[in-house]
Design a protein around this motif. Structure first.
Motif, PDB file in Angstrom:
ATOM      1  N   ALA A 176      37.888  41.569  48.525  1.00 46.66           N
ATOM      2  CA  ALA A 176      36.598  41.709  49.234  1.00 46.66           C
ATOM      3  C   ALA A 176      35.708  40.484  49.051  1.00 46.66           C
ATOM      4  CB  ALA A 176      35.880  42.957  48.717  1.00 46.66           C
ATOM      5  N   ILE A 177      36.070  39.625  48.125  1.00 45.93           N
ATOM      6  CA  ILE A 177      35.185  38.491  47.824  1.00 45.93           C
ATOM      7  C   ILE A 177      35.408  37.332  48.804  1.00 45.93           C
ATOM      8  CG2 ILE A 177      34.671  36.719  46.070  1.00 45.93           C
ATOM      9  CD1 ILE A 177      35.111  38.951  43.996  1.00 45.93           C
ATOM     10  N   THR A 178      34.295  36.834  49.322  1.00 36.29           N
ATOM     11  CA  THR A 178      34.343  35.699  50.261  1.00 36.29           C
ATOM     12  C   THR A 178      33.395  34.618  49.714  1.00 36.29           C
ATOM     13  OG1 THR A 178      32.396  36.219  51.617  1.00 36.29           O
ATOM     14  CG2 THR A 178      34.436  37.414  52.149  1.00 36.29           C
ATOM     15  N   PRO A 179      33.346  33.466  50.362  1.00 37.72           N
ATOM     16  CA  PRO A 179      32.402  32.440  49.877  1.00 37.72           C
ATOM     17  C   PRO A 179      30.942  32.896  49.958  1.00 37.72           C
ATOM     18  CG  PRO A 179      34.040  31.485  51.355  1.00 37.72           C
ATOM     19  CD  PRO A 179      34.241  32.962  51.404  1.00 37.72           C
ATOM     20  N   ARG A 180      30.661  33.956  50.725  1.00 36.56           N
ATOM     21  CA  ARG A 180      29.268  34.422  50.832  1.00 36.56           C
ATOM     22  C   ARG A 180      28.914  35.489  49.792  1.00 36.56           C
ATOM     23  NH1 ARG A 180      30.797  34.086  56.029  1.00 36.56           N
ATOM     24  NH2 ARG A 180      31.168  36.314  56.164  1.00 36.56           N
ATOM     25  N   THR A 181      29.896  35.934  48.992  1.00 37.68           N
ATOM     26  CA  THR A 181      29.618  36.993  48.010  1.00 37.68           C
ATOM     27  C   THR A 181      28.723  36.459  46.899  1.00 37.68           C
ATOM     28  OG1 THR A 181      31.845  37.807  48.469  1.00 37.68           O
ATOM     29  CG2 THR A 181      30.711  38.759  46.573  1.00 37.68           C
ATOM     30  N   ARG A 182      27.676  37.219  46.603  1.00 37.25           N
ATOM     31  CA  ARG A 182      26.742  36.765  45.570  1.00 37.25           C
ATOM     32  C   ARG A 182      26.621  37.739  44.395  1.00 37.25           C
ATOM     33  NH1 ARG A 182      22.362  33.573  46.632  1.00 37.25           N
ATOM     34  NH2 ARG A 182      21.935  33.884  44.422  1.00 37.25           N
ATOM     35  N   ALA A 183      27.035  38.991  44.588  1.00 37.89           N
ATOM     36  CA  ALA A 183      26.821  39.975  43.523  1.00 37.89           C
ATOM     37  C   ALA A 183      27.795  41.136  43.650  1.00 37.89           C
ATOM     38  CB  ALA A 183      25.387  40.505  43.583  1.00 37.89           C
ATOM     39  N   ILE A 205      35.668  43.589  35.737  1.00 35.74           N
ATOM     40  CA  ILE A 205      34.658  43.241  36.757  1.00 35.74           C
ATOM     41  C   ILE A 205      33.885  42.009  36.287  1.00 35.74           C
ATOM     42  CG2 ILE A 205      32.535  44.011  37.911  1.00 35.74           C
ATOM     43  CD1 ILE A 205      33.635  46.896  37.675  1.00 35.74           C
ATOM     44  N   GLY A 206      33.567  41.999  34.994  1.00 37.26           N
ATOM     45  CA  GLY A 206      32.834  40.851  34.431  1.00 37.26           C
ATOM     46  C   GLY A 206      33.624  39.560  34.583  1.00 37.26           C
ATOM     47  N   ALA A 207      34.941  39.647  34.383  1.00 31.94           N
ATOM     48  CA  ALA A 207      35.773  38.441  34.507  1.00 31.94           C
ATOM     49  C   ALA A 207      35.745  37.929  35.946  1.00 31.94           C
ATOM     50  CB  ALA A 207      37.214  38.757  34.069  1.00 31.94           C
ATOM     51  N   ILE A 208      35.754  38.861  36.898  1.00 31.52           N
ATOM     52  CA  ILE A 208      35.688  38.461  38.314  1.00 31.52           C
ATOM     53  C   ILE A 208      34.317  37.852  38.616  1.00 31.52           C
ATOM     54  CG2 ILE A 208      35.615  39.378  40.684  1.00 31.52           C
ATOM     55  CD1 ILE A 208      37.881  41.268  39.908  1.00 31.52           C
ATOM     56  N   ALA A 209      33.263  38.489  38.085  1.00 27.60           N
ATOM     57  CA  ALA A 209      31.903  37.958  38.309  1.00 27.60           C
ATOM     58  C   ALA A 209      31.803  36.545  37.745  1.00 27.60           C
ATOM     59  CB  ALA A 209      30.868  38.873  37.659  1.00 27.60           C
ATOM     60  N   ASP A 210      32.442  36.351  36.616  1.00 29.92           N
ATOM     61  CA  ASP A 210      32.428  35.037  35.970  1.00 29.92           C
ATOM     62  C   ASP A 210      33.213  34.018  36.818  1.00 29.92           C
ATOM     63  OD1 ASP A 210      31.552  33.605  33.726  1.00 29.92           O
ATOM     64  OD2 ASP A 210      33.634  33.547  32.993  1.00 29.92           O
ATOM     65  N   GLU A 211      34.401  34.431  37.225  1.00 26.71           N
ATOM     66  CA  GLU A 211      35.264  33.532  38.002  1.00 26.71           C
ATOM     67  C   GLU A 211      34.593  33.080  39.306  1.00 26.71           C
ATOM     68  OE1 GLU A 211      39.137  35.216  38.706  1.00 26.71           O
ATOM     69  OE2 GLU A 211      39.541  33.825  40.369  1.00 26.71           O
ATOM     70  N   PHE A 212      33.929  34.027  39.992  1.00 26.77           N
ATOM     71  CA  PHE A 212      33.329  33.692  41.295  1.00 26.77           C
ATOM     72  C   PHE A 212      31.828  33.440  41.198  1.00 26.77           C
ATOM     73  CE2 PHE A 212      37.229  35.989  42.241  1.00 26.77           C
ATOM     74  CZ  PHE A 212      37.811  35.160  43.201  1.00 26.77           C
ATOM     75  N   ASP A 213      31.316  33.416  39.965  1.00 27.27           N
ATOM     76  CA  ASP A 213      29.910  33.113  39.706  1.00 27.27           C
ATOM     77  C   ASP A 213      28.972  34.072  40.456  1.00 27.27           C
ATOM     78  OD1 ASP A 213      28.113  31.744  38.268  1.00 27.27           O
ATOM     79  OD2 ASP A 213      27.990  30.005  39.582  1.00 27.27           O
ATOM     80  N   LEU A 214      29.122  35.345  40.157  1.00 29.73           N
ATOM     81  CA  LEU A 214      28.353  36.389  40.846  1.00 29.73           C
ATOM     82  C   LEU A 214      27.370  37.060  39.885  1.00 29.73           C
ATOM     83  CD1 LEU A 214      31.385  38.194  42.543  1.00 29.73           C
ATOM     84  CD2 LEU A 214      30.016  36.305  43.482  1.00 29.73           C
ATOM     85  N   PHE A 215      26.255  37.568  40.442  1.00 31.76           N
ATOM     86  CA  PHE A 215      25.392  38.454  39.665  1.00 31.76           C
ATOM     87  C   PHE A 215      26.089  39.796  39.511  1.00 31.76           C
ATOM     88  CE2 PHE A 215      21.783  35.804  41.239  1.00 31.76           C
ATOM     89  CZ  PHE A 215      21.202  35.526  39.999  1.00 31.76           C
ATOM     90  N   LEU A 216      25.762  40.483  38.422  1.00 36.26           N
ATOM     91  CA  LEU A 216      26.245  41.844  38.216  1.00 36.26           C
ATOM     92  C   LEU A 216      25.008  42.729  38.172  1.00 36.26           C
ATOM     93  CD1 LEU A 216      28.991  43.026  37.792  1.00 36.26           C
ATOM     94  CD2 LEU A 216      28.788  42.595  35.352  1.00 36.26           C
ATOM     95  N   PHE A 217      24.770  43.469  39.254  1.00 40.04           N
ATOM     96  CA  PHE A 217      23.648  44.416  39.288  1.00 40.04           C
ATOM     97  C   PHE A 217      24.148  45.723  38.696  1.00 40.04           C
ATOM     98  CE2 PHE A 217      20.680  42.966  42.964  1.00 40.04           C
ATOM     99  CZ  PHE A 217      20.735  41.668  42.515  1.00 40.04           C
ATOM    100  N   THR A 218      23.484  46.232  37.693  1.00 38.36           N
ATOM    101  CA  THR A 218      23.992  47.460  37.100  1.00 38.36           C
ATOM    102  C   THR A 218      22.905  48.534  37.050  1.00 38.36           C
ATOM    103  OG1 THR A 218      24.460  48.313  34.887  1.00 38.36           O
ATOM    104  CG2 THR A 218      24.219  45.958  35.069  1.00 38.36           C
ATOM    105  N   ASP A 219      23.185  49.644  37.721  1.00 35.86           N
ATOM    106  CA  ASP A 219      22.260  50.774  37.812  1.00 35.86           C
ATOM    107  C   ASP A 219      22.740  51.811  36.799  1.00 35.86           C
ATOM    108  OD1 ASP A 219      21.084  53.219  38.463  1.00 35.86           O
ATOM    109  OD2 ASP A 219      21.041  52.802  40.608  1.00 35.86           O
ATOM    110  N   LEU A 241      28.386  38.153  29.519  1.00 36.15           N
ATOM    111  CA  LEU A 241      27.852  38.650  30.788  1.00 36.15           C
ATOM    112  C   LEU A 241      26.322  38.716  30.829  1.00 36.15           C
ATOM    113  CD1 LEU A 241      30.328  41.509  31.739  1.00 36.15           C
ATOM    114  CD2 LEU A 241      30.296  39.121  32.465  1.00 36.15           C
ATOM    115  N   ARG A 242      25.718  38.343  29.727  1.00 41.21           N
ATOM    116  CA  ARG A 242      24.264  38.513  29.574  1.00 41.21           C
ATOM    117  C   ARG A 242      23.479  37.817  30.692  1.00 41.21           C
ATOM    118  NH1 ARG A 242      19.669  39.060  28.432  1.00 41.21           N
ATOM    119  NH2 ARG A 242      18.668  39.208  26.401  1.00 41.21           N
TER     120      ARG A 242
END
Ligand SMILES: Cc1ncc(COP(=O)(O)O)c(C=O)c1O
Length: 406
Positions: A176-183, A205-219, A241-242
């Motif tokens: 699902a990740i594209t160059p426009r993915t931010r979070a 999920i954190g590893a993916i966020a790290d790899e693609f440099d994404l924010f992780l919004f957590t509710d 992930l901080r």
């Protein structure tokens, strides 16, 4: 000039509205005017039924919390607070997350008191995302997250959890990740599935966020509602992930004060300033006396309050799970939060919204169409029931469900 405007009054029902001028709704104005959840609540109230549709959570407010708010009003603490919220509450939250999750935060610079988790989410989206950005959300999803994104021209990209077990499909996330993915948005424990993400899943999920440099919004609004062996893990407590994690939570559910609008956001100081700026623009501050009442609760309630909350809700879960089974609606037993998705295939109706209405007519029990939590076509054989109700109401609802005509 006469123009015709099409509005979607309630998912699926198209209505035409004639206007006598070129006045019209904005491009962003919702096509859904009233959410399915609210619509069911209104229909249920109108017939004097038991509303298990909305997550209103009408259980008791802890005395210390209620008295703290009364006292604050009597003491004249009724004016605006600082936009970040009162320091005492920020300190109490910082102490609590340090104690429960080992997360060290600076209450002066990294904690924001917000108008519920919803206000936190809105301000974070404004501050951190741009129109056209894509954000991964897990399906079944919480509708407000999607609505918020769409209202800001941000593109939600749903990724299905494995149906029934709600396991994470990492390949699907990557795809699902594209160059426009931010979070990526994680809601744990999750509304509506009750899924509690495991540490391993969050690390992945954190590893993916790290790899693609994404924010992780957590509710994490249901953080204290976990059952059996499930354990709530916050992505923010995981190593590395901080900086990218934006933690949002609140007291609506924990203290049964959904109408007070007290939530909070924890993030790296470099984000909190802008998030606070946007929160200020909409809300100015969270309601002042309620901040004090909640601060009294966080400061004074012992750990046993929170374990008691989980225990009580686990009992409520058992009551409703048993009743749904007896009524022929096999439930997906949740590990957390306080909703149950149940199989509605035995109920008459062309889709989940119709099935919810049939059940309401047959039993007087309000539920939510499962389709509210999936992309079009999904969730049509599911209904969602909330069990955060006073025992007497839940007992009544269970009796009514068992009496279903089949
Ligand atoms: C996942 C989730 N997040 C946030 C909220 C709303 O929280 P608040 O009342 O703090 O805005 C809800 C309420 O149902 C929810 O289910």
């Amino acid at each position: 000039m006469k123009s015709t405007h099409v509005i979607d009054v309630c998912e699926g029902n198209l209505a035409m509205m004639d206007t006598a001028s070129s006045l019209r709704l904005s491009e962003l104005a919702p096509r859904v005017l009233q959410s399915e959840i609210r619509a069911m609540s209104v229909a249920c109230d109108a017939m004097g039924g038991v509303n298990l549709a909305q997550g209103v959570c009408d259980t008791e407010v802890p005395a210390v919390v209620a008295e703290g708010a009364h006292k604050a009003i009597r003491d004249g603490l009724n004016i605006y607070t600082r936009l970040e919220g009162i320091l005492r509450l920020r300190q109490a939250i910082a102490a609590q997350v340090a104690r429960t999750h080992g997360i060290e935060v600076d209450p002066e610079r990294e904690v924001l008191i917000t108008s519920g988790a919803t206000g936190a989410f809105q301000a974070a989206c404004h501050a951190l995302l741009n129109p056209g950005d894509e954000v991964v959300v897990f399906e079944p999803f919480y509708g407000y997250h999607l609505g918020m994104f769409k209202g800001m021209r941000i593109v939600p990209v749903p990724v299905a959890l494995r149906y029934g077990t709600w396991e994470l499909d990492l390949e699907a996330v990557r795809a699902a990740i594209t160059p426009r993915t931010r979070a990526v948005v994680v809601n744990t424990p999750c509304n509506p599935s009750g899924k509690v993400f495991t540490r391993t899943e969050l690390e992945a999920i954190g590893a993916i966020a790290d790899e693609f440099d994404l924010f992780l919004f957590t509710d994490e609004i249901y953080e204290h509602f976990v059952y059996g062996n499930a354990k709530h893990v916050s992505p923010m407590e995981l190593p590395g992930l901080r900086e990218r994690t934006i933690l949002m939570s609140g007291f609506s559910k924990t203290f049964s004060v959904t109408g007070w609008r007290i939530g909070y956001l924890i993030a790296d100081a470099k984000w909190v300033g802008s998030i606070g700026y946007f929160h200020d623009l909409t809300y100015v501050c969270a309601p002042a006396p309620f901040q004090h009442g909640v601060a009294d609760g966080v400061e004074q309630l012992p750990p046993s309050y929170y374990t008691g909350l989980a225990r009580d809700h686990q009992e409520k879960r058992t009551m409703l799970v048993d009743a749904l089974r007896d009524a022929g609606m096999t439930p997906h037993v949740p590990d957390g939060a306080y909703y149950i998705l149940a199989d509605a295939s035995s109920i008459e109706g062309a889709n989940a919204a119709a099935k919810a209405r049939t059940l309401l007519k047959e039993t007087g029990v309000g539920s939510v169409a499962g389709s509210a939590f999936f992309r079009p076509g999904g969730g049509e054989d599911l209904l969602r029931f909330c069990f955060a109700k006073k025992d007497a109401d839940l007992v009544d609802a269970c009796r009514r469900l068992r009496g279903r005509t089949r």
